[in-house]
Design a protein around this motif. Structure first.
Motif, PDB file in Angstrom:
ATOM      1  N   PHE A 168       8.187   0.074  -6.671  1.00 21.08           N
ATOM      2  CA  PHE A 168       7.675   1.105  -7.458  1.00 21.08           C
ATOM      3  C   PHE A 168       8.114   2.935  -7.381  1.00 21.08           C
ATOM      4  O   PHE A 168       8.091   3.250  -8.011  1.00 21.08           O
ATOM      5  CB  PHE A 168       6.018   0.881  -7.570  1.00 21.08           C
ATOM      6  N   ALA A 169       7.531   2.820  -6.046  1.00 24.77           N
ATOM      7  CA  ALA A 169       8.530   4.229  -5.542  1.00 24.77           C
ATOM      8  C   ALA A 169      10.176   4.420  -6.000  1.00 24.77           C
ATOM      9  O   ALA A 169      10.299   5.239  -6.845  1.00 24.77           O
ATOM     10  CB  ALA A 169       8.979   4.586  -4.235  1.00 24.77           C
ATOM     11  N   ARG A 170      10.806   3.136  -6.815  1.00 26.93           N
ATOM     12  CA  ARG A 170      12.467   3.386  -7.022  1.00 26.93           C
ATOM     13  C   ARG A 170      12.001   3.641  -8.344  1.00 26.93           C
ATOM     14  O   ARG A 170      13.051   4.225  -8.893  1.00 26.93           O
ATOM     15  CB  ARG A 170      12.865   2.151  -6.740  1.00 26.93           C
ATOM     16  N   VAL A 171      10.887   3.119  -8.819  1.00 21.89           N
ATOM     17  CA  VAL A 171      10.708   3.874 -10.733  1.00 21.89           C
ATOM     18  C   VAL A 171      10.611   5.151 -10.393  1.00 21.89           C
ATOM     19  O   VAL A 171      11.012   5.543 -10.881  1.00 21.89           O
ATOM     20  CB  VAL A 171       9.956   2.973 -10.704  1.00 21.89           C
ATOM     21  N   LEU A 172       9.782   5.063  -9.844  1.00 21.93           N
ATOM     22  CA  LEU A 172       8.898   7.044  -9.577  1.00 21.93           C
ATOM     23  C   LEU A 172      10.345   7.970  -9.006  1.00 21.93           C
ATOM     24  O   LEU A 172      10.448   8.986  -9.996  1.00 21.93           O
ATOM     25  CB  LEU A 172       7.830   6.895  -8.277  1.00 21.93           C
ATOM     26  N   LEU A 187      17.768  -1.033 -19.710  1.00 18.88           N
ATOM     27  CA  LEU A 187      17.249  -1.275 -21.795  1.00 18.88           C
ATOM     28  C   LEU A 187      16.309  -1.778 -21.195  1.00 18.88           C
ATOM     29  O   LEU A 187      15.393  -1.673 -21.631  1.00 18.88           O
ATOM     30  CB  LEU A 187      18.460  -2.294 -21.684  1.00 18.88           C
ATOM     31  N   VAL A 188      15.799  -2.814 -20.456  1.00 17.80           N
ATOM     32  CA  VAL A 188      14.999  -3.226 -20.334  1.00 17.80           C
ATOM     33  C   VAL A 188      13.705  -2.395 -19.541  1.00 17.80           C
ATOM     34  O   VAL A 188      12.459  -2.620 -19.897  1.00 17.80           O
ATOM     35  CB  VAL A 188      15.187  -4.609 -19.146  1.00 17.80           C
ATOM     36  N   LEU A 189      14.036  -1.606 -18.690  1.00 17.35           N
ATOM     37  CA  LEU A 189      12.730  -0.830 -18.106  1.00 17.35           C
ATOM     38  C   LEU A 189      12.436   0.638 -19.105  1.00 17.35           C
ATOM     39  O   LEU A 189      11.322   0.632 -19.103  1.00 17.35           O
ATOM     40  CB  LEU A 189      13.709  -0.250 -16.546  1.00 17.35           C
ATOM     41  N   ARG A 190      12.959   0.866 -20.047  1.00 18.82           N
ATOM     42  CA  ARG A 190      13.343   1.514 -21.227  1.00 18.82           C
ATOM     43  C   ARG A 190      12.342   0.886 -22.153  1.00 18.82           C
ATOM     44  O   ARG A 190      10.653   1.535 -23.201  1.00 18.82           O
ATOM     45  CB  ARG A 190      13.998   2.138 -21.793  1.00 18.82           C
ATOM     46  N   HIS A 191      12.289  -0.074 -22.380  1.00 17.12           N
ATOM     47  CA  HIS A 191      11.129  -1.072 -23.726  1.00 17.12           C
ATOM     48  C   HIS A 191      10.012  -0.558 -23.202  1.00 17.12           C
ATOM     49  O   HIS A 191       9.474  -1.115 -22.113  1.00 17.12           O
ATOM     50  CB  HIS A 191      11.763  -2.002 -23.409  1.00 17.12           C
ATOM     51  N   PRO A 192       9.210  -0.400 -24.474  1.00 24.04           N
ATOM     52  CA  PRO A 192       7.655  -0.026 -24.283  1.00 24.04           C
ATOM     53  C   PRO A 192       6.241  -1.370 -23.698  1.00 24.04           C
ATOM     54  O   PRO A 192       5.672  -1.200 -23.448  1.00 24.04           O
ATOM     55  CB  PRO A 192       7.347   0.369 -25.726  1.00 24.04           C
ATOM     56  N   SER A 193       7.766  -2.550 -24.027  1.00 23.42           N
ATOM     57  CA  SER A 193       6.647  -3.720 -23.593  1.00 23.42           C
ATOM     58  C   SER A 193       6.371  -4.484 -22.432  1.00 23.42           C
ATOM     59  O   SER A 193       6.156  -5.245 -21.381  1.00 23.42           O
ATOM     60  CB  SER A 193       6.725  -4.724 -24.804  1.00 23.42           C
ATOM     61  N   SER A 194       7.703  -3.352 -21.520  1.00 27.91           N
ATOM     62  CA  SER A 194       7.840  -3.901 -19.859  1.00 27.91           C
ATOM     63  C   SER A 194       6.901  -3.278 -18.999  1.00 27.91           C
ATOM     64  O   SER A 194       7.660  -2.065 -18.762  1.00 27.91           O
ATOM     65  CB  SER A 194       9.486  -3.969 -19.722  1.00 27.91           C
ATOM     66  N   ALA A 195       6.525  -4.266 -18.569  1.00 25.25           N
ATOM     67  CA  ALA A 195       5.614  -3.318 -17.225  1.00 25.25           C
ATOM     68  C   ALA A 195       6.558  -3.497 -15.620  1.00 25.25           C
ATOM     69  O   ALA A 195       7.659  -4.302 -15.584  1.00 25.25           O
ATOM     70  CB  ALA A 195       4.503  -4.582 -16.730  1.00 25.25           C
ATOM     71  N   VAL A 196       6.144  -2.896 -14.904  1.00 25.33           N
ATOM     72  CA  VAL A 196       7.137  -2.656 -13.778  1.00 25.33           C
ATOM     73  C   VAL A 196       6.377  -3.876 -13.183  1.00 25.33           C
ATOM     74  O   VAL A 196       5.192  -3.998 -12.826  1.00 25.33           O
ATOM     75  CB  VAL A 196       7.078  -1.880 -12.892  1.00 25.33           C
ATOM     76  N   VAL A 251       0.715  -1.284  -0.016  1.00 28.94           N
ATOM     77  CA  VAL A 251      -0.125  -0.111  -0.104  1.00 28.94           C
ATOM     78  C   VAL A 251       0.865   1.070  -0.207  1.00 28.94           C
ATOM     79  O   VAL A 251       0.925   2.504  -1.114  1.00 28.94           O
ATOM     80  CB  VAL A 251      -1.059  -0.328   1.458  1.00 28.94           C
ATOM     81  N   ARG A 252       2.158   1.064   0.237  1.00 30.43           N
ATOM     82  CA  ARG A 252       2.905   2.072   0.641  1.00 30.43           C
ATOM     83  C   ARG A 252       4.070   2.699  -0.453  1.00 30.43           C
ATOM     84  O   ARG A 252       4.314   4.229  -0.339  1.00 30.43           O
ATOM     85  CB  ARG A 252       3.808   2.377   1.667  1.00 30.43           C
ATOM     86  N   GLN A 253       3.590   1.324  -1.497  1.00 22.59           N
ATOM     87  CA  GLN A 253       4.039   1.925  -2.750  1.00 22.59           C
ATOM     88  C   GLN A 253       2.728   2.302  -3.391  1.00 22.59           C
ATOM     89  O   GLN A 253       3.073   2.974  -4.709  1.00 22.59           O
ATOM     90  CB  GLN A 253       4.469   0.368  -3.354  1.00 22.59           C
ATOM     91  N   GLY A 254       2.238   1.959  -2.855  1.00 28.74           N
ATOM     92  CA  GLY A 254       0.817   2.820  -4.052  1.00 28.74           C
ATOM     93  C   GLY A 254       0.520   1.266  -5.177  1.00 28.74           C
ATOM     94  O   GLY A 254      -0.599   1.636  -5.611  1.00 28.74           O
ATOM     95  N   VAL A 255      -0.028   0.342  -4.193  1.00 32.24           N
ATOM     96  CA  VAL A 255      -0.220  -1.253  -5.046  1.00 32.24           C
ATOM     97  C   VAL A 255      -1.438  -1.072  -4.598  1.00 32.24           C
ATOM     98  O   VAL A 255      -2.248  -1.248  -3.428  1.00 32.24           O
ATOM     99  CB  VAL A 255       0.832  -2.427  -4.930  1.00 32.24           C
ATOM    100  N   THR A 256      -2.673  -1.648  -5.707  1.00 34.98           N
ATOM    101  CA  THR A 256      -3.562  -1.745  -4.901  1.00 34.98           C
ATOM    102  C   THR A 256      -4.005  -3.065  -5.411  1.00 34.98           C
ATOM    103  O   THR A 256      -5.168  -4.035  -5.518  1.00 34.98           O
ATOM    104  CB  THR A 256      -5.250  -0.599  -6.007  1.00 34.98           C
ATOM    105  N   THR A 257      -3.167  -3.964  -6.744  1.00 34.04           N
ATOM    106  CA  THR A 257      -3.537  -5.329  -6.547  1.00 34.04           C
ATOM    107  C   THR A 257      -2.140  -5.634  -7.081  1.00 34.04           C
ATOM    108  O   THR A 257      -0.888  -5.498  -7.930  1.00 34.04           O
ATOM    109  CB  THR A 257      -4.425  -5.619  -8.090  1.00 34.04           C
TER     110      THR A 257
END
Length: 514
Positions: free
Chosen positions: A413-417, A381-390, A84-90
């Motif tokens: 999720f907080a690390r990506v943001l 490289l993987v993180l930038r790719h349009p098909s990659s989800a976090v 929750v503290r990362q914003g994850v709901t599912t």
């Protein structure tokens, strides 16, 4: 107004925030009205019984963690505070071939799993996948052999039952026994069954090191033979000799998509993985499960054979100084949590491969590790790719705790943001949010979550783009993320003003009705 009162309200207006709606569209200032668990209105002119000022903050869809192992810990931590503290709901469960169902000998199916989770009243939603390892264990046990036609038919039947009960997909963990015992033909047959029910196929591939490219080829071949939608889990390259191979892997995905296949991947924003120490062993050593492995570790001839097979990986995909003991039970090495296999080997006066077997034998072969063997350039490289989800590949944990877990359970999720978006600019904000919301939701064929639009389920996160950050580190992992202020699940506030409200409105989602 008290947080618990707001958590129970049926109508809340989130006012003045910067809307990042999950679609990838440019951010814009807009009010968001939540009513009766749905997004009722976006824009000006709305009013509500309670107004939350989000000026200077970002309002986004709740994050969908496409690859988690929450099924094993959520019922014990139903408030899911680390998520929750990362914003994850599912949370998407059952990954790497590891699900708690089916286990027909014990009466456990997806319905039983869902009832157990909902009885715990989780704060977040769960979207279950069914694991191939569980299917195989239910039918063949822990034997290293080919499935008979009858056994394969029974696995397909159990998969069809899970699909009918609302599973979103099939997963494999082809480095983990018993899933690793399956040949490609078995996976193709199950993927064909999955495709017939519209399920996603997510795979922890057979190799993420020296044979990464071959493993990607196998995964794409399964998709081509079966017609299944393919998700390559946590795409990475392990070991210095393999760094850079993800570029070729991504080119293979792009080529497959150009050829008409539905293929994508996910990634966690760290250069270390986390897994079981037994996953480093040759497959034959795990034939028969843990009791058989322990017998082999106690047999000098079998033990030497294991060592012979393990040694070639040392220094390539298994870096002793980077393999950190994350957790283990009582025993001889209980005080070495947080230490490397290299350190243990030095203290014992043995080679690293021998130290691995010593630790496993002393702890009933139940040892978790954090494995530092990836390159930052590959992660980028993987993180930038349009098909990659976090995705986190994490567990539901409560801080503080025991052991030395991977920080991804607390900070993905907080690390990506924070690190990758605000600090490094590797992604822009709209793209970062898309990779956490509409992209993972679309992989699961979810139609009611993943974007903020009128009529959609009101899973919402409000965060400070200047403060959001991961605080968990490899050296000190037991810290929740910062900067997420409010989180709503189906319109109920589970986090408000930075405080857990006690509301637990999550549920187990089923199939395409999500």
């Amino acid at each position: 107004m008290k947080a618990e009162v707001v958590a129970a309200m049926d109508e809340v207006l989130i006012s003045g925030g910067t809307l990042v709606d999950g679609s990838g569209a440019a951010p814009r200032v807009a009010d968001v009205l939540l009513r009766d668990g749905r997004v009722a209105h976006i824009g000006e002119g709305a009013s509500a019984g309670h107004v939350i000022d989000a000026s200077g903050l970002v309002v986004a869809p709740g994050f969908v963690d496409l690859h988690s192992h929450a099924d094993f810990t959520l019922t014990g931590q139903p408030d899911a505070e680390a998520c929750v503290r990362q914003g994850v709901t599912t949370l998407v469960t059952g990954n790497c071939g590891l699900s708690t169902f089916p286990a027909p000998a014990f009466g456990v199916d997806l319905g039983f799993f869902a009832d157990s989770v909902e009885a715990a009243r989780p704060a977040v939603n769960v979207a279950p996948l069914v694991g191939h390892g569980a299917l195989r264990a239910a039918v063949l046990g822990q034997e290293q052999r080919q499935a008979t036609p009858e056994e394969l038919a029974e696995m397909r039947r159990l998969l069809a039952v899970a699909a009918g009960q609302g599973a979103f997909g099939l997963t494999t963990g082809l480095i983990y026994a018993p899933g690793s015992f399956a040949d490609t033909a078995e996976i193709e047959a199950l993927a064909t069954e999955a495709a017939s029910h519209g399920l996603l196929y997510a795979t922890h591939m057979r190799d993420e090191g020296d044979r990464l490219i071959e493993a990607v080829g196998e995964a794409i071949g399964v998709a081509r033979a079966s017609g299944v939608r393919l998700q390559i889990s946590h795409l990475k390259a392990m070991g210095p000799a393999n760094h850079g191979k993800v570029a070729a892997a991504l080119e293979m995905l792009e080529s497959a998509v150009a050829g008409g296949l539905d293929v994508a991947c996910d990634v966690y924003p760290y250069t270390a993985s986390s897994t079981t120490l037994t996953s480093r062993l040759p497959g034959w050593a795990l034939d028969g499960g843990t009791p058989a492995l322990l017998e082999r570790l106690a047999d000098p001839e079998a033990r030497e054979r294991i060592l012979e097979d393990l040694r070639p990986a040392v220094g390539r995909t298994f870096l002793p100084e980077g393999v950190i003991i994350a957790s283990l039970g009582p025993g001889r090495f209980a005080d070495r949590v947080g230490d490397s296999i290299a350190s243990v080997a030095k203290d014992l006066g043995v080679e690293p491969a021998e130290a691995v077997l010593e630790v496993l034998a002393a702890h009933e072969a139940s040892v978790s590790i954090v494995n530092h063997a990836m390159a930052e350039d590959d992660v980028d490289l993987v993180l930038r790719h349009p098909s990659s989800a976090v995705a986190s590949d994490g567990w539901v944990l409560r801080a503080p705790g025991e052991g030395h877990p991977h920080p991804r359970s607390f900070g993905t999720f907080a690390r990506v943001l924070g690190h990758y978006t605000r600090e490094r600019g590797l992604l822009d904000l709209a793209e970062s949010v898309r990779k956490m919301t509409s992209l993972p939701a679309s992989r699961l064929a979810m139609t009611e979550r993943g974007t903020l639009a009128p009529g959609r389920v009101a899973d919402v996160v409000v965060f400070d783009p200047e403060r959001v950050e991961d605080l968990a580190t490899y050296a000190d992992p037991w810290h929740y993320a910062a900067g997420v202020r409010d989180v709503f699940v189906a319109g109920r506030a589970v986090l408000l003003g930075g405080e857990i409200t006690g509301a637990r409105p999550g549920r187990v989602l089923r199939g395409r009705a999500a």
